[in-house]
Design a protein around this motif. Structure first.
Motif, PDB file in Angstrom:
ATOM      1  N   VAL A  62       2.188  12.771   3.773  1.00  0.00           N
ATOM      2  CA  VAL A  62       1.904  11.236   3.239  1.00  0.00           C
ATOM      3  C   VAL A  62       3.126  10.982   2.691  1.00  0.00           C
ATOM      4  CG1 VAL A  62       0.919  10.729   1.235  1.00  0.00           C
ATOM      5  CG2 VAL A  62      -0.312  12.416   2.718  1.00  0.00           C
ATOM      6  N   MET A  63       3.599   9.690   2.788  1.00  0.00           N
ATOM      7  CA  MET A  63       5.535   9.445   2.741  1.00  0.00           C
ATOM      8  C   MET A  63       4.818   8.290   1.614  1.00  0.00           C
ATOM      9  SD  MET A  63       7.300  11.540   3.383  1.00  0.00           S
ATOM     10  CE  MET A  63       8.491  11.569   3.546  1.00  0.00           C
ATOM     11  N   PRO A  64       5.729   8.128   0.589  1.00  0.00           N
ATOM     12  CA  PRO A  64       6.398   6.667  -0.556  1.00  0.00           C
ATOM     13  C   PRO A  64       5.383   5.527   0.676  1.00  0.00           C
ATOM     14  CG  PRO A  64       7.331   7.773  -0.515  1.00  0.00           C
ATOM     15  CD  PRO A  64       7.452   9.074   0.054  1.00  0.00           C
ATOM     16  N   SER A  65       4.972   4.916   0.562  1.00  0.00           N
ATOM     17  CA  SER A  65       3.813   3.337   1.025  1.00  0.00           C
ATOM     18  C   SER A  65       5.486   2.107   0.127  1.00  0.00           C
ATOM     19  CB  SER A  65       3.084   3.659   1.828  1.00  0.00           C
ATOM     20  OG  SER A  65       1.918   2.287   1.872  1.00  0.00           O
ATOM     21  N   PHE A  66       5.641   2.068   0.366  1.00  0.00           N
ATOM     22  CA  PHE A  66       6.372   1.004   0.117  1.00  0.00           C
ATOM     23  C   PHE A  66       5.777  -0.975   0.905  1.00  0.00           C
ATOM     24  CE2 PHE A  66       9.257   3.578  -0.876  1.00  0.00           C
ATOM     25  CZ  PHE A  66       8.758   4.403  -2.626  1.00  0.00           C
ATOM     26  N   GLY A  67       5.869  -2.300   0.290  1.00  0.00           N
ATOM     27  CA  GLY A  67       5.578  -2.678   0.089  1.00  0.00           C
ATOM     28  C   GLY A  67       5.559  -4.262  -0.842  1.00  0.00           C
ATOM     29  N   PHE A  68       5.060  -5.232  -0.463  1.00  0.00           N
ATOM     30  CA  PHE A  68       4.851  -6.144  -0.922  1.00  0.00           C
ATOM     31  C   PHE A  68       3.575  -7.027  -1.315  1.00  0.00           C
ATOM     32  CE2 PHE A  68       9.251  -6.931  -0.189  1.00  0.00           C
ATOM     33  CZ  PHE A  68       9.831  -6.567  -1.696  1.00  0.00           C
ATOM     34  N   SER A  69       2.638  -7.244  -2.805  1.00  0.00           N
ATOM     35  CA  SER A  69       1.460  -7.132  -1.984  1.00  0.00           C
ATOM     36  C   SER A  69       1.377  -8.754  -2.031  1.00  0.00           C
ATOM     37  CB  SER A  69       1.246  -7.383  -3.245  1.00  0.00           C
ATOM     38  OG  SER A  69       1.702  -8.165  -4.278  1.00  0.00           O
ATOM     39  N   THR A 270      12.260   9.715   5.946  1.00  0.00           N
ATOM     40  CA  THR A 270      11.015  11.066   7.022  1.00  0.00           C
ATOM     41  C   THR A 270      12.130  11.858   7.122  1.00  0.00           C
ATOM     42  OG1 THR A 270      11.157  10.395   9.016  1.00  0.00           O
ATOM     43  CG2 THR A 270       9.663   9.253   7.137  1.00  0.00           C
ATOM     44  N   LEU A 271      11.977  13.505   6.584  1.00  0.00           N
ATOM     45  CA  LEU A 271      12.780  14.465   7.269  1.00  0.00           C
ATOM     46  C   LEU A 271      11.480  15.336   6.715  1.00  0.00           C
ATOM     47  CD1 LEU A 271      15.960  15.589   6.239  1.00  0.00           C
ATOM     48  CD2 LEU A 271      14.704  16.592   4.492  1.00  0.00           C
ATOM     49  N   SER A 272      12.211  15.786   8.663  1.00  0.00           N
ATOM     50  CA  SER A 272      10.489  16.992   9.150  1.00  0.00           C
ATOM     51  C   SER A 272      11.635  18.323   7.972  1.00  0.00           C
ATOM     52  CB  SER A 272      10.951  17.538  10.516  1.00  0.00           C
ATOM     53  OG  SER A 272      12.409  17.558  10.883  1.00  0.00           O
ATOM     54  N   ALA A 273      10.490  19.794   8.916  1.00  0.00           N
ATOM     55  CA  ALA A 273      11.681  21.034   8.246  1.00  0.00           C
ATOM     56  C   ALA A 273      12.495  21.575   8.820  1.00  0.00           C
ATOM     57  CB  ALA A 273      10.322  22.205   8.236  1.00  0.00           C
ATOM     58  N   ILE A 274      12.337  21.008  10.386  1.00  0.00           N
ATOM     59  CA  ILE A 274      13.593  21.377  11.405  1.00  0.00           C
ATOM     60  C   ILE A 274      14.574  20.364  10.933  1.00  0.00           C
ATOM     61  CG2 ILE A 274      13.503  19.766  12.939  1.00  0.00           C
ATOM     62  CD1 ILE A 274      13.733  23.540  13.544  1.00  0.00           C
ATOM     63  N   LEU A 338       6.499  17.827   7.619  1.00  0.00           N
ATOM     64  CA  LEU A 338       7.188  16.660   6.516  1.00  0.00           C
ATOM     65  C   LEU A 338       7.672  17.093   5.779  1.00  0.00           C
ATOM     66  CD1 LEU A 338       5.516  13.543   7.635  1.00  0.00           C
ATOM     67  CD2 LEU A 338       7.988  14.404   8.754  1.00  0.00           C
ATOM     68  N   VAL A 339       8.879  17.433   4.950  1.00  0.00           N
ATOM     69  CA  VAL A 339       9.526  17.509   3.541  1.00  0.00           C
ATOM     70  C   VAL A 339       9.255  16.650   3.427  1.00  0.00           C
ATOM     71  CG1 VAL A 339      10.922  19.246   2.548  1.00  0.00           C
ATOM     72  CG2 VAL A 339      10.744  19.965   5.192  1.00  0.00           C
ATOM     73  N   ARG A 340       8.439  17.193   1.959  1.00  0.00           N
ATOM     74  CA  ARG A 340       8.918  15.950   0.689  1.00  0.00           C
ATOM     75  C   ARG A 340       9.082  15.729  -0.459  1.00  0.00           C
ATOM     76  NH1 ARG A 340       2.628  15.900   1.242  1.00  0.00           N
ATOM     77  NH2 ARG A 340       2.336  15.945  -1.143  1.00  0.00           N
ATOM     78  N   ASP A 341       9.118  14.944  -1.494  1.00  0.00           N
ATOM     79  CA  ASP A 341      10.464  15.171  -2.480  1.00  0.00           C
ATOM     80  C   ASP A 341       9.368  15.940  -3.344  1.00  0.00           C
ATOM     81  OD1 ASP A 341      12.527  13.907  -4.641  1.00  0.00           O
ATOM     82  OD2 ASP A 341      10.643  13.015  -5.616  1.00  0.00           O
ATOM     83  N   GLY A 342      11.203  16.817  -4.125  1.00  0.00           N
ATOM     84  CA  GLY A 342      10.906  18.161  -4.992  1.00  0.00           C
ATOM     85  C   GLY A 342      10.822  19.942  -4.179  1.00  0.00           C
ATOM     86  N   ASP A 343      10.889  19.325  -2.669  1.00  0.00           N
ATOM     87  CA  ASP A 343       9.856  20.893  -1.680  1.00  0.00           C
ATOM     88  C   ASP A 343      10.622  21.590  -1.987  1.00  0.00           C
ATOM     89  OD1 ASP A 343       7.584  19.657  -1.751  1.00  0.00           O
ATOM     90  OD2 ASP A 343       8.118  20.073   1.231  1.00  0.00           O
ATOM     91  N   THR A 344      10.849  23.011  -2.205  1.00  0.00           N
ATOM     92  CA  THR A 344      11.904  23.910  -1.807  1.00  0.00           C
ATOM     93  C   THR A 344      11.560  25.136  -0.672  1.00  0.00           C
ATOM     94  OG1 THR A 344      11.744  24.645  -4.609  1.00  0.00           O
ATOM     95  CG2 THR A 344      12.581  26.253  -2.965  1.00  0.00           C
ATOM     96  N   VAL A 345      12.308  24.458   0.303  1.00  0.00           N
ATOM     97  CA  VAL A 345      12.762  25.277   1.768  1.00  0.00           C
ATOM     98  C   VAL A 345      13.089  26.251   1.757  1.00  0.00           C
ATOM     99  CG1 VAL A 345      13.003  25.068   4.514  1.00  0.00           C
ATOM    100  CG2 VAL A 345      12.389  22.678   3.238  1.00  0.00           C
TER     101      VAL A 345
END
Length: 379
Positions: A62-69, A270-274, A338-345
Motif C-alpha cells: 500500500v503506497m500513497p496514491s496521488f492525483g487530481f479529483s 517505491t522502495l523494496s526491502a532489497i 515494499l518498505v514504507r515511510d517510517g519503517d525500521t529495517v
C-alpha cells in the motif's frame, strides 16, 4: 589426576566462561533473533511477527496514491485572453492628430496607461471613455469597446490592450522551483505542466518532486513524473491557483549489521526491502545474518487484519516482518516487499560474531594476565 581429565575440565571451564561472557553485555548493534521473537504476541509480547511471503507482500503493498479529483481534471482550459477581476492591464492609445490629442500633450500621438487594474466589479476606468466592463471579456473585446468609446472624441483611435501579471488571472508558484513567483495565465501557460516550465522547472530531483495545487478549499497532489507521463493529469489552471513543489519527505531507518546505520530518505516513489539494504551499502559480509532481516512497522488495523487473516484488530498494530535471504525465494521476497515511510529495517548479527567477540575478550584477558604474571616473576 589424569592429565587428560585436567585438560577436559579446563575445556569445560573455558566453555562455561565463554557462555557466561557471551550472555553479558558485549557490544552489539541491537537485539538478536531470539530476543526479537521473544517479543511476539505468541510469547506474550506486543508485536506480531510475520514471515514475508507473496500473500503478505500483496497485503502490505500500500503506497500513497496521488492525483487530481474530477473537479480539477474536468475544468476546461481558460480562454487565453479572458480578463478577470483583479487583472492588471496595459492600454496604449494611438491618435491620428498631432496638435490637440485627446489623451496626450501637444505633439504626442501615443498615450500609454500602465497598470490599469480591473476592479472588484469587473470594470476599468479609461479617461474620456468612462467605466468599461472588462471582466469576462477578451483582450480583443475590450480593445474594441475602448475604441468605440473614444472614436466619438478623437478620429479613428487605435488601441492596444495587454494583460500583465496581477491579482486576477494569475497563479502563484512556490517551493522547490527554479523561479518562484506570481505568473499570469497566458495562452502558452494555461495548463499545469506549461506553467511549471514557465517558472523554470523544479529545483530538486524530479523523481522526488511532488506537485500540490490548491484551488479554493480543494487540494490535489501528484508526482511530477506522473504529471509528465499522464496527459490527463495536466490540469487546466484557474485564477488564484496556488502551486507548491514539495520534496518527498518519506524516510526509513537502517540499523544493525549493514553498511550504515542512519535515517535514509526515499529516492524513488517505491522502495523494496532489497533496495533499502543496498541503499546503505548492503549487508556487512563479516557480521550480518542473512536469515535475520527484519522490518519493524506500525501497521493500520485494516492491513494488519488482512496480513493475519483476522477481523478483530483495531488501531495501529506493531508488526515485525521477517525476511530470510538464504531461503530459495528469499531474494525475490525481499525484492517484492515494499518498505514504507517510517519503517525500521534491521539486520541481526550472525551468532558466531558474538562468539568471536567473547573469545577476543577472553584471549585478551588471558594475554594481559600472562603479561602481569611474567612481570611479577621477573621482579
Amino acid at each position: 589426576m589424569n592429565r587428560y581429565t585436567t585438560r577436559g575440565a579446563q575445556a569445560l571451564a573455558l566453555l562455561a566462561v565463554v557462555s557466561l561472557t557471551a550472555g553479558c553485555g558485549l557490544p552489539r548493534p541491537g537485539p538478536n533473533k531470539k530476543e526479537i521473537f521473544a517479543g511476539s504476541v505468541l510469547q506474550e509480547g506486543d508485536a506480531f511477527i510475520v514471515t514475508v511471503n507473496p500473500r503478505v507482500t500483496r497485503a502490505t503493498a500500500v503506497m500513497p496514491s496521488f492525483g487530481f479529483s474530477d473537479s480539477f481534471r474536468k475544468a476546461g482550459v481558460m480562454g487565453s485572453d479572458t480578463i478577470s477581476n483583479g487583472d492588471i492591464l496595459s492600454i496604449t492609445v494611438y491618435e491620428n492628430v498631432r496638435d490637440d490629442p485627446l489623451l496626450g500633450n501637444t505633439g504626442q500621438r501615443v498615450s500609454q496607461l500602465t497598470e490599469v487594474q480591473v476592479d472588484g466589479q469587473g470594470y476599468v476606468f479609461i479617461p474620456y471613455a468612462g467605466r468599461i466592463k472588462a471582466a469576462g471579456n477578451t483582450v480583443e473585446g475590450l480593445r474594441s469597446a475602448i475604441s468605440r468609446k473614444l472614436d466619438a472624441q478623437t478620429p479613428d483611435p487605435q488601441v492596444q490592450v495587454a494583460r500583465v501579471a496581477g491579482d486576477g488571472s494569475t497563479v502563484t508558484i512556490n517551493g522547490s522551483v527554479a523561479t518562484p513567483g506570481v505568473f499570469p495565465i497566458e495562452q502558452p501557460t494555461r495548463t499545469l505542466a506549461a506553467m511549471l516550465a514557465r517558472a523554470g522547472g523544479v529545483a530538486i530531483n524530479p523523481a522526488k518532486a511532488l506537485v500540490r495545487v490548491t484551488r479554493g478549499n480543494h487540494t490535489g497532489k501528484i508526482w511530477l513524473k506522473d504529471l509528465w507521463a499522464n496527459p490527463q493529469m495536466d490540469i487546466a489552471l484557474r485564477p488564484g491557483d496556488r502551486i507548491v513543489i514539495e520534496e518527498d519527505e518519506r524516510k526509513f531507518t537502517a540499523l544493525g549489521a549493514m553498511g550504515a546505520q542512519t535515517v535514509v530518505p526515499f529516492e524513488t516513489e517505491t522502495l523494496s526491502a532489497i533496495e533499502a539494504i543496498a541503499t546503505v551499502g548492503g549487508l556487512q559480509t563479516a557480521a550480518a545474518d542473512p536469515t535475520g532481516v527484519f522490518v519493524f512497522r506500525n501497521e493500520p488495523a485494516a492491513i494488519a487484519n488482512a496480513v493475519l487473516g483476522r477481523k478483530d484488530l483495531q488501531g495501529d498494530q506493531r508488526m515485525v516482518y521477517v525476511l530470510d535471504l538464504t531461503a530459495p525465494t528469499g531474494m525475490f521476497e525481499a525484492r517484492d516487499f515494499l518498505v514504507r515511510d517510517g519503517d525500521t529495517v534491521y539486520v541481526t548479527e550472525a551468532p558466531y560474531v558474538q562468539w568471536q567477540k567473547t573469545l577476543s575478550v577472553l584471549t585478551g584477558s588471558a594475554g594481559a594476565a600472562a603479561s602481569l604474571n611474567s612481570a611479577a616473576g621477573g621482579s
